[in-house]
Design a protein around this motif. Structure first.
Motif, PDB file in Angstrom:
ATOM      1  N   GLU A  44       0.831  -1.202   0.000  1.00  0.00           N
ATOM      2  CA  GLU A  44       0.000   0.000   0.000  1.00  0.00           C
ATOM      3  C   GLU A  44       0.865   1.252   0.000  1.00  0.00           C
ATOM      4  OE1 GLU A  44      -3.849  -0.072   2.262  1.00  0.00           O
ATOM      5  OE2 GLU A  44      -2.909  -1.890   3.051  1.00  0.00           O
ATOM      6  N   ASP A  45       2.068   1.131   0.547  1.00  0.00           N
ATOM      7  CA  ASP A  45       2.976   2.264   0.624  1.00  0.00           C
ATOM      8  C   ASP A  45       4.094   2.030  -0.408  1.00  0.00           C
ATOM      9  OD1 ASP A  45       4.884   4.103   1.224  1.00  0.00           O
ATOM     10  OD2 ASP A  45       5.082   3.548   3.348  1.00  0.00           O
ATOM     11  N   THR A  46       4.178   2.906  -1.404  1.00  0.00           N
ATOM     12  CA  THR A  46       5.140   2.662  -2.491  1.00  0.00           C
ATOM     13  C   THR A  46       6.589   2.626  -1.993  1.00  0.00           C
ATOM     14  OG1 THR A  46       5.002   5.006  -2.999  1.00  0.00           O
ATOM     15  CG2 THR A  46       3.751   3.531  -4.425  1.00  0.00           C
ATOM     16  N   LYS A  47       6.832   3.239  -0.821  1.00  0.00           N
ATOM     17  CA  LYS A  47       8.195   3.185  -0.245  1.00  0.00           C
ATOM     18  C   LYS A  47       8.601   1.732   0.026  1.00  0.00           C
ATOM     19  CE  LYS A  47       9.554   7.491   1.893  1.00  0.00           C
ATOM     20  NZ  LYS A  47       8.691   8.318   2.744  1.00  0.00           N
ATOM     21  N   GLN A  48       7.583   0.889   0.323  1.00  0.00           N
ATOM     22  CA  GLN A  48       7.865  -0.516   0.644  1.00  0.00           C
ATOM     23  C   GLN A  48       8.341  -1.309  -0.573  1.00  0.00           C
ATOM     24  OE1 GLN A  48       3.949  -1.201   2.688  1.00  0.00           O
ATOM     25  NE2 GLN A  48       5.237  -2.383   4.042  1.00  0.00           N
ATOM     26  N   GLU A  72       4.470  -2.515  -8.855  1.00  0.00           N
ATOM     27  CA  GLU A  72       3.628  -3.302  -7.951  1.00  0.00           C
ATOM     28  C   GLU A  72       3.341  -4.691  -8.522  1.00  0.00           C
ATOM     29  OE1 GLU A  72       2.448  -2.925  -5.048  1.00  0.00           O
ATOM     30  OE2 GLU A  72       2.196  -0.809  -4.574  1.00  0.00           O
ATOM     31  N   ARG A  73       2.717  -5.520  -7.675  1.00  0.00           N
ATOM     32  CA  ARG A  73       2.216  -6.818  -8.149  1.00  0.00           C
ATOM     33  C   ARG A  73       0.901  -6.561  -8.879  1.00  0.00           C
ATOM     34  NH1 ARG A  73       3.500  -9.901  -2.512  1.00  0.00           N
ATOM     35  NH2 ARG A  73       5.557 -10.719  -3.066  1.00  0.00           N
ATOM     36  N   TYR A  86      -6.514  -9.333 -11.167  1.00  0.00           N
ATOM     37  CA  TYR A  86      -5.695  -8.124 -11.216  1.00  0.00           C
ATOM     38  C   TYR A  86      -5.768  -7.436  -9.864  1.00  0.00           C
ATOM     39  CZ  TYR A  86      -5.177  -8.352 -16.275  1.00  0.00           C
ATOM     40  OH  TYR A  86      -4.838  -8.729 -17.550  1.00  0.00           O
ATOM     41  N   ASN A  87      -4.619  -7.037  -9.346  1.00  0.00           N
ATOM     42  CA  ASN A  87      -4.567  -6.307  -8.077  1.00  0.00           C
ATOM     43  C   ASN A  87      -4.654  -4.798  -8.272  1.00  0.00           C
ATOM     44  OD1 ASN A  87      -4.076  -8.597  -6.225  1.00  0.00           O
ATOM     45  ND2 ASN A  87      -2.237  -8.842  -7.483  1.00  0.00           N
ATOM     46  N   ASP A 117      -4.165   2.439 -10.170  1.00  0.00           N
ATOM     47  CA  ASP A 117      -4.541   2.555  -8.753  1.00  0.00           C
ATOM     48  C   ASP A 117      -4.693   1.170  -8.129  1.00  0.00           C
ATOM     49  OD1 ASP A 117      -4.643   5.334  -8.710  1.00  0.00           O
ATOM     50  OD2 ASP A 117      -6.723   5.384  -9.408  1.00  0.00           O
ATOM     51  N   LEU A 118      -4.378   1.095  -6.827  1.00  0.00           N
ATOM     52  CA  LEU A 118      -4.514  -0.171  -6.109  1.00  0.00           C
ATOM     53  C   LEU A 118      -5.996  -0.514  -5.986  1.00  0.00           C
ATOM     54  CD1 LEU A 118      -1.989   0.640  -3.225  1.00  0.00           C
ATOM     55  CD2 LEU A 118      -1.517  -0.351  -5.479  1.00  0.00           C
ATOM     56  N   ASP A 119      -6.349  -1.751  -6.248  1.00  0.00           N
ATOM     57  CA  ASP A 119      -7.752  -2.159  -6.161  1.00  0.00           C
ATOM     58  C   ASP A 119      -8.013  -2.827  -4.809  1.00  0.00           C
ATOM     59  OD1 ASP A 119     -10.303  -3.089  -6.435  1.00  0.00           O
ATOM     60  OD2 ASP A 119     -10.012  -3.905  -8.453  1.00  0.00           O
TER      61      ASP A 119
END
Ligand SMILES: O=C(O)CCC(=O)C(=O)O
Ligand SMILES: [Fe+2]
Length: 166
Positions: A59-63, A76-77, A114-115, A121-123
């Motif tokens: 959820e946090d792009t820093k991760q 992202e995945r 799809y995630n 955007d994150l779903d």
């Protein structure tokens, strides 16, 4: 129990990875840099084994920096391809509480989702969990497909929340 299998470790796994590419139209190439996928993750759940509700994306792009070097810059995945390798006598379904979907464990079956929305955007509708195994032993393997390499295979839509193009 969790372990990882490299696509290049056997012709069977490479074939499986290519099969996912054929089905989804997404790039499944494993690379040492800017990889489009991760290794096959293999999970085994014994009686009582479960996977708490989670998203497959960060959820946090820093991760994203927590990914190994091969996935730095791969984003992202984007999608998850999940194979069920065994039947389970009772329990173990994969459930998506926000989407109201339950996928029963069935040997040789698979689930794909799809995630991310087509906007990138994150779903949050993809929240999912592995229900506790009540009787039996559940084996699954999954392949996570990242955003890198899909630019021409799954183009962005024009509006932020447009549903995925079928
Ligand atoms: O075992 C399942 O049904 C789900 C597994 C899963 O969500 C995962 O590996 O990220
Ligand atoms: Fe998951």
């Amino acid at each position: 129990m969790r372990t990882w299998l490299d696509d290049n470790a056997s012709t069977l796994l490479l074939k499986l990875s290519r099969r996912i590419e054929d089905i989804t139209g997404l790039d499944t190439t494993l690379r040492t840099r800017f990889s489009s996928t991760e290794l096959f993750q293999v999970l085994n759940y014994g009686i009582g084994g479960q996977y708490d509700p989670h998203f497959d994306f960060y959820e946090d792009t820093k991760q994203l920096e927590m990914y190994p070097p091969s996935l730095q810059g791969s984003g992202e995945r984007l999608a998850t391809f999940l194979f069920y390798l065994t039947d389970v006598k009772f329990g173990g379904a994969t459930v998506f509480p926000n989407a109201g979907v339950r996928v029963k464990v069935a040997k040789n079956g698979a689930a794909f989702w799809y995630n991310l929305k087509t906007s990138g955007d994150l779903d949050k509708g993809t929240l999912h969990a592995g229900c506790p195994v009540l009787i039996g032993s559940k084996w699954v393997t999954n392949k996570w497909i990242h955003e890198y390499g899909q630019q021409f295979r799954r183009p962005c839509e024009l509006t932020r929340n447009s549903p995925p193009t079928p």
